[in-house]
Design an enzyme around this catalytic site. Structure first.
Site, PDB file in Angstrom:
ATOM      1  N   CYS A   1      34.070  54.286  68.958  1.00 51.50           N
ATOM      2  CA  CYS A   1      32.762  54.393  68.322  1.00 51.50           C
ATOM      3  C   CYS A   1      31.685  54.936  69.237  1.00 51.50           C
ATOM      4  O   CYS A   1      31.802  54.898  70.464  1.00 51.50           O
ATOM      5  CB  CYS A   1      32.277  53.002  67.881  1.00 51.50           C
ATOM      6  SG  CYS A   1      33.282  52.255  66.629  1.00 51.50           S
TER       7      CYS A   1
ATOM      8  N   GLY B   1      34.033  59.350  67.847  1.00 54.20           N
ATOM      9  CA  GLY B   1      34.583  58.846  66.596  1.00 54.20           C
ATOM     10  C   GLY B   1      34.395  59.846  65.491  1.00 54.20           C
ATOM     11  O   GLY B   1      33.274  60.253  65.210  1.00 54.20           O
TER      12      GLY B   1
ATOM     13  N   ASN C   1      29.991  49.295  69.188  1.00 52.85           N
ATOM     14  CA  ASN C   1      31.067  49.990  69.881  1.00 52.85           C
ATOM     15  C   ASN C   1      31.768  48.985  70.760  1.00 52.85           C
ATOM     16  O   ASN C   1      31.105  48.308  71.550  1.00 52.85           O
ATOM     17  CB  ASN C   1      30.498  51.129  70.744  1.00 52.85           C
ATOM     18  CG  ASN C   1      31.549  51.718  71.662  1.00 52.85           C
ATOM     19  OD1 ASN C   1      32.729  51.718  71.341  1.00 52.85           O
ATOM     20  ND2 ASN C   1      31.138  52.207  72.817  1.00 52.85           N
ATOM     21  N   GLY C   2      33.083  48.875  70.601  1.00 52.95           N
ATOM     22  CA  GLY C   2      33.809  47.942  71.465  1.00 52.95           C
ATOM     23  C   GLY C   2      34.787  47.105  70.690  1.00 52.95           C
ATOM     24  O   GLY C   2      35.086  47.386  69.529  1.00 52.95           O
TER      25      GLY C   2
ATOM     26  N   TYR D   1      38.441  60.099  80.148  1.00 50.96           N
ATOM     27  CA  TYR D   1      38.727  60.731  78.877  1.00 50.96           C
ATOM     28  C   TYR D   1      37.619  60.664  77.824  1.00 50.96           C
ATOM     29  O   TYR D   1      37.315  61.653  77.183  1.00 50.96           O
ATOM     30  CB  TYR D   1      40.007  60.125  78.297  1.00 50.96           C
ATOM     31  CG  TYR D   1      40.343  60.638  76.931  1.00 50.96           C
ATOM     32  CD1 TYR D   1      40.782  61.959  76.764  1.00 50.96           C
ATOM     33  CD2 TYR D   1      40.208  59.827  75.818  1.00 50.96           C
ATOM     34  CE1 TYR D   1      41.084  62.443  75.499  1.00 50.96           C
ATOM     35  CE2 TYR D   1      40.509  60.316  74.560  1.00 50.96           C
ATOM     36  CZ  TYR D   1      40.945  61.620  74.405  1.00 50.96           C
ATOM     37  OH  TYR D   1      41.244  62.100  73.160  1.00 50.96           O
TER      38      TYR D   1
ATOM     39  N   CYS E   1      45.157  47.754  76.252  1.00 55.33           N
ATOM     40  CA  CYS E   1      43.723  47.528  76.386  1.00 55.33           C
ATOM     41  C   CYS E   1      43.259  46.612  75.266  1.00 55.33           C
ATOM     42  O   CYS E   1      43.599  46.825  74.108  1.00 55.33           O
ATOM     43  CB  CYS E   1      42.967  48.847  76.329  1.00 55.33           C
ATOM     44  SG  CYS E   1      41.176  48.615  76.365  1.00 55.33           S
TER      45      CYS E   1
END
Lengths: 460, 460, 460, 460
Positions: free
Chosen positions: C8, C36, C114-115, C256, C396
């Site tokens: 996100c 996103g 986001n997360g 990335y 992750c």
């Protein structure tokens, strides 16, 4: 009738084996499309899946616009509920479409609702104070959140529904799917219709029994006011929320909302309207050459008037059925020209004739006035207007979207004044005491005519 | 009537000043939508522009789907033509939509066409041999290319149209816009309808006069068979292509195609159908409790039968008007259930009754058979079918999309056999000699009933 | 990198006067689109309205697909938040799009996130048990409902956010709009990026500072790990949730996720990747004719390797930028042919050359294997693969969508085995101890390489 | 390069057996998408059908927007042609999309065209005078109608094409499908590229050989200037229209139009651009810290400059690849802020640096001026602009969409004036005599630089 709208229709299916519930709901909703044209939705559950796999799809638009074959096939399940919506409370947006679908402590809860809850504001504040959030702006979401809340402290979904129902004031027909059960409940006054059907071992619920024909099911019976019906793998059980001190079935289902071929609480809708026309003919007879009705709302009563008065029925207006929702409205300049767009007079039929013109109601009076002008321009000699319901005088709190009092012409003018304003030679409204001609002994809510509301009415 | 379709409707406007021609055409086409629901298009020209600036828009779909306000406003002009299409020849694709619009030696040529040209193949081969290319697969494009070709050797567009018309055999109503003129032409037999209207200084053309009401224009007169009308800045002029030895107005405009509120070649469509019902009652009387019609095609004749026979009219079927084109067809399994989707019986009306059931025609017989079954299942005691047109025996070469002979039930079975097949208690078709009850003395083409074609008929 | 996705990006604006917040958010989201591509949404509030009038729009698709000018203009407000989404938890459907917008006790609550929250399941169960319902299936909705719940017992929205934050374990950058305030909070470990910008008197929040350039704002500073920033009419205030025992900025932002032109927590993303390439050149030197990178993920590191190794950079692959999401995948039969569709070799560049090929990671190994085959087929003599990150060994839990362990090639094979499988002449992964070459002393979370998670990790 | 556009790409396939020609064309067109992004279309023919069954689909939009799997599968055939379009002549509307498909005397004729015919007006008038009509406004339709016309007097389609070709002046690569043959023709000057490929027994045509890789075909050879290739069941034959006195391959294919990984008339596009950068470095050397290019048009030449000058390459701008066609343009007020939307400076890279900035051309000068300002604002010390083509001074008549002379900055100002206007420290255009560094001895049309047109040029 211009300006009056019904808010919703609901449909449900419980099948033991058929995984194409969404197809049946689609056809059922098509049959109920007249109850709401703004949005449509379907939620289904495959009860054979390990967890009761619920999926759903809903969107703004007609049933045939919202769904295509791909969407129906993707939503696979043997039980399900569906909804067509006209917005009475809450804006017309995607959040307010139904079924409402939530994840809650017991899995997935889906709900469809026809009606209007009078004490929404108080119920909502209670939930707010406990930290509840809402996405929609409808009373239906308040009902759903209330049921979910109560479910946490109840032993079953039907118990939670019962607890919730005791708190609800107003008109409602609800279908709740909680993954492996369908619970149906009708308000204790019977304001909103709901009925039960069967096809083989499959059960169906619908706002009107005309939807059962669309899926090849048979009408079993109306759900009783205050009744809670639960269907699960164990079969069908019935319970009652509480007894209301009186029943009050909405008279407008017969006058306007319901489909001609439906039968609600034992009364045929077509017959009710036809008999209303007959009563009008008896109460307000007139010498005339022909009887006609405003398409479509006044046609059936006109048949009845014609039958009773022995004056031939004739079609005076052609209705253009291709004027859809996306029709571009004429500008002010084009307006006068465009009055003939939707309804056009059959001049050869009306020229030099004395006409009885029937409609089911007058809201603001503008439509009937235009039609009378059109008839006069086409050479009609006399125009006698007969309205197959009493004058509209009070607001409805149960889900009928009536304009403000200030806009209701009957609230502001006498019948004689209205007659002059619309340009009729005579005007007769159905007498309040003739309501029985429509529905016999059935106890009805006719608060919009007489102000006698069957429930307390919140002021806000 | 299931299985019969009209192919097209045309509409045109010549205004001296109003640049919103596209809006008028839009409303005109909405009024003609019953003549074709597969595609719609509008081409307009601003004759005040230096070069006669033509713009157009067309697409598959209903008028209200194809056009939005933006599109109408973008296509600005004071003159223009429009078209609604049902495909009889040529597939349903975008290339075949109309108006056909071309750049040619004199600027831009736009054309709309209702009808069918019998000698298309021969005309097309001639053009092919000279190196002409076609994009569409319609006879209309052949007509357009022929006119363009002849224009190169003519002094005016109307002269080219006249030369072309002498080569065309068949039914046609054409509107041609060549930038600053509109030319209207009707086939010399009068097979296809076309009429002229006026609003202030603006002229209008339409397939049916009901479209004039939609734009506030007045009906002036029908275009005569073989007449060419040209409107330009210099006014309206009239010419004739050639005299046909006989006139032959299509009887099906009265029986099925045209709108109830139209009047074609002096005959009211509603009255024609009503009187057809009366004739049926005289020719095939029967004792019954009620008269009803198949919605919508049989309703008007049923009113007439009821009137003549003095048997009350009653509605036996409710038609669901929300079953649109995008409706998902039931699967074979769902079929039986879904038979009630479009038309549903009003059970209380028909139970224990002797019924006269009117429709305008029988093509394959499957629809009427289903309806009779539904009535029987609902408890009807007797069902007497009356058809308000003679049996269909011959193909139409002029634009009516009739199924192959082999599919026409009347071509293969006697009336008594058909009665048995559909399950009726009695069956009566309008007698050929009763056609006059519909249209009086008007010379009509009734080749579909008697095989007497007014023109040579190409074999291919 | 094939197979890794960020979830996100968030963007927010507080303006005192400009009512076109939605336009600024639109441009900000366009700049964050790389974070996103599945859905986008904007919620704005006009704080001058009496009640804080919130409106929003969101849908599946790219920012430029979801929004048009009309939509932006209809959503008028001076403050607002926006979101671009890639789904890590929760399906790709409309319910899961953000901003999440709710009516709650204090008006309207909007939230973007986001997360990934590690302890979602426990938090959700707590809420379920109190009767809470959810519409979405995301951790973000759990956070929103938690905040709403806590708000009922708090004196301000920022206090509720603080209380909520103490319960959240995981990576998060949140923007909360509660009608007249915007609250921003970053997780105490600094796992997810969030920064503050300014333009005149207007404040901005964004996941990356590259978005500030898109709206002409200036970068002020990164939000600190654990910091809560509140902006209202009274100005900007800052508070801290709690101090984490360690900071752990996600290393993959540099490798990335983030845009080349962003700077996160003081480190330039471009420089980080370029220096990573230089480190690779020092650790895994090789004699070669040219250095190239896999477009786009390996290009920057290739520039660095080329610079350090003094071997010329050359482009070996052309990337077709028109292969969008709606691209029709080749069938199995077409597959071999279609391998050149997205990336095609520049044959003249690689023929007879010894090549260093850089990419940022290897997930399953299939992509790099295909590319090597293409290079060999085009005549490359030697191919030395260098990967600008250490091997991927651990999942992750903070929002990076890594495939299952079982699919990670590095988890199952030695470097030498992988070299053989992909067909390279040599293969070198960045050494774990060289991570410092990317980010200097910045404390990072590199758990995906070494398994040292900065937080407790829920097992479910 | 801002402001220059290529007009079209063509692709064709002849397969003996594979009925999925449309799939191959789809992938081929995707590979040629850079040559035209306004419209795309495919026409195929099943030569095994009795009549050569042609079907086609085309629309405005990108290849991936126009086609979906359903459409590809519905258009079944073993031979076919496709087109991507950028409109140079003719508006951007559906009528002008290609393939043009006609019914003509020999069945169906389909045609795709890349290029521009100089003598269109004269050819069109001739056809008009014979009564021809046109639907489109393109030169391509004139070519198609000319061929159809000539076919009526020729013994074969290839003979008709040859006769037509002798009348055409200008640049063209044409593919004609006439149901069972594909005819390919390239203008005698070789202005437009066209090449031949093979996969098993299947033949392919394409504007550039990069498209062959996309379908797994091998490049065979370029079609020669003036060559007509015909493929039918009998195999491939070759013929020549006429010999031009000189060949003149368009230099802009190498400078801008073609894909990096294509090879046209023996010259690698990547190498050509790379070598152009090297030549620039030799002719206009400068002391600097880094070389960079304007993405994407200047990057390859920048690699070459960096290589030759031994100054490291670095990326100075990040390009946002999500700014699509539907991107909402910033208002005048937002403009200044939004300049960083598409290209944003990597500040850490350029600060305090002396920069060589390469682009392939300057049209109006506004873009390069903005970029220089951005670099200065980011702290760049010196900016030396190098343009990898000579100044643009003359219009192109062969299909390159160059702005009016009056808008071409090089036409109105000296190089020194331009340098000042754009704010560069130095400015060097490729020398006309260095064109050879791009293409060696290949005879090219460089009329846009020197005004020497290879053909007569019509004045209108």
């Amino acid at each position: 009738m211009a300006g009056l709208h019904e808010e919703c229709g609901v449909f449900g299916i419980w099948s033991e084996s058929n995984l194409q519930a969404s197809h049946s709901i689609y056809y059922g909703l098509l049959a109920l499309q007249h109850r709401g044209q703004e949005a449509a939705g379907i939620a289904v559950c495959n009860t054979f899946g390990e967890k009761g796999n619920v999926s759903y799809y809903k969107n703004l638009g007609l049933v045939s616009e919202v769904f295509d074959e791909l969407t129906l096939n993707k939503n696979e399940g043997n039980i399900g509920i569906g909804h067509v919506r006209y917005s009475t409370t809450g804006d017309c947006n995607i959040e307010n479409t139904q079924p409402l679908v939530y994840n809650y402590v017991k899995g997935t809860l889906a709900l469809v609702h026809n009606g209007n809850i009078v004490n929404t504001a108080a119920l909502k504040q209670e939930l707010y104070d406990e930290g509840t959030v809402f996405r929609a702006t409808t009373d239906s979401e308040v009902v759903a959140c209330l049921i979910a809340k109560l479910r946490a402290k109840s032993s079953s979904i039907e118990e939670a529904v019962k607890k919730a129902a005791t708190k609800l004031i107003g008109g409602y027909a609800l279908l709740i799917m909680s993954p492996r059960k369908i619970v149906a409940v009708r308000d204790p006054w019977g304001l909103k219709p709901l009925c039960l059907g069967k096809r083989g071992n499959d059960y169906f619920f619908a706002s009107e029994n005309c939807a059962f024909n669309a899926v090849g099911a048979e009408f079993i019976r109306d759900i009783k006011p205050g009744e809670i019906v639960t269907i699960s793998k164990k079969g069908l059980t019935s319970d009652f929320t509480f007894e209301a001190d009186k029943q009050a079935h909405c008279i407008f289902e017969y006058i306007y909302f319901a489909r001609l071929d439906s039968k609600i609480d034992g009364i045929s809708v077509y017959k009710s309207r036809f008999d209303g026309g007959r009563a009008l003919a008896r109460s307000f007879p007139v010498e005339a050459d022909l009887v006609t009705g405003v398409p479509e709302s006044g046609i059936t009563a006109a048949y009845g008037y014609s039958f009773e008065a022995k004056i031939p029925f004739a079609l005076a207006f052609h209705k253009n059925s291709y004027i859809g929702r996306s029709f571009i409205k004429p500008t002010q300049e084009e307006r006068e020209a465009a009055v003939h767009m939707k309804l056009n007079v059959l001049e050869d039929v009306v020229r030099d004739k004395r006409i009885v013109l029937i409609d089911d109601s007058i809201v603001r009076g503008t439509t009937i006035k235009n039609l009378i002008t059109m008839l006069r321009n086409a050479g009609a000699k006399e125009i006698h207007v007969r309205i197959s319901s009493p004058p509209f005088l009070y607001p409805c709190y149960y889900g009928t979207d009536v304009p403000d009092n200030t806009e209701l012409i009957a609230n502001n003018y006498s019948t004689e004044s209205i007659r002059k304003m619309i340009g009729a030679d005579s005007l007769g409204y159905m007498k309040l005491e003739d309501i029985g001609s429509l529905v016999g002994d059935l106890p009805v809510c006719k608060a919009c005519f007489d102000g006698n509301y069957p429930t307390p009415v919140e002021q806000n």
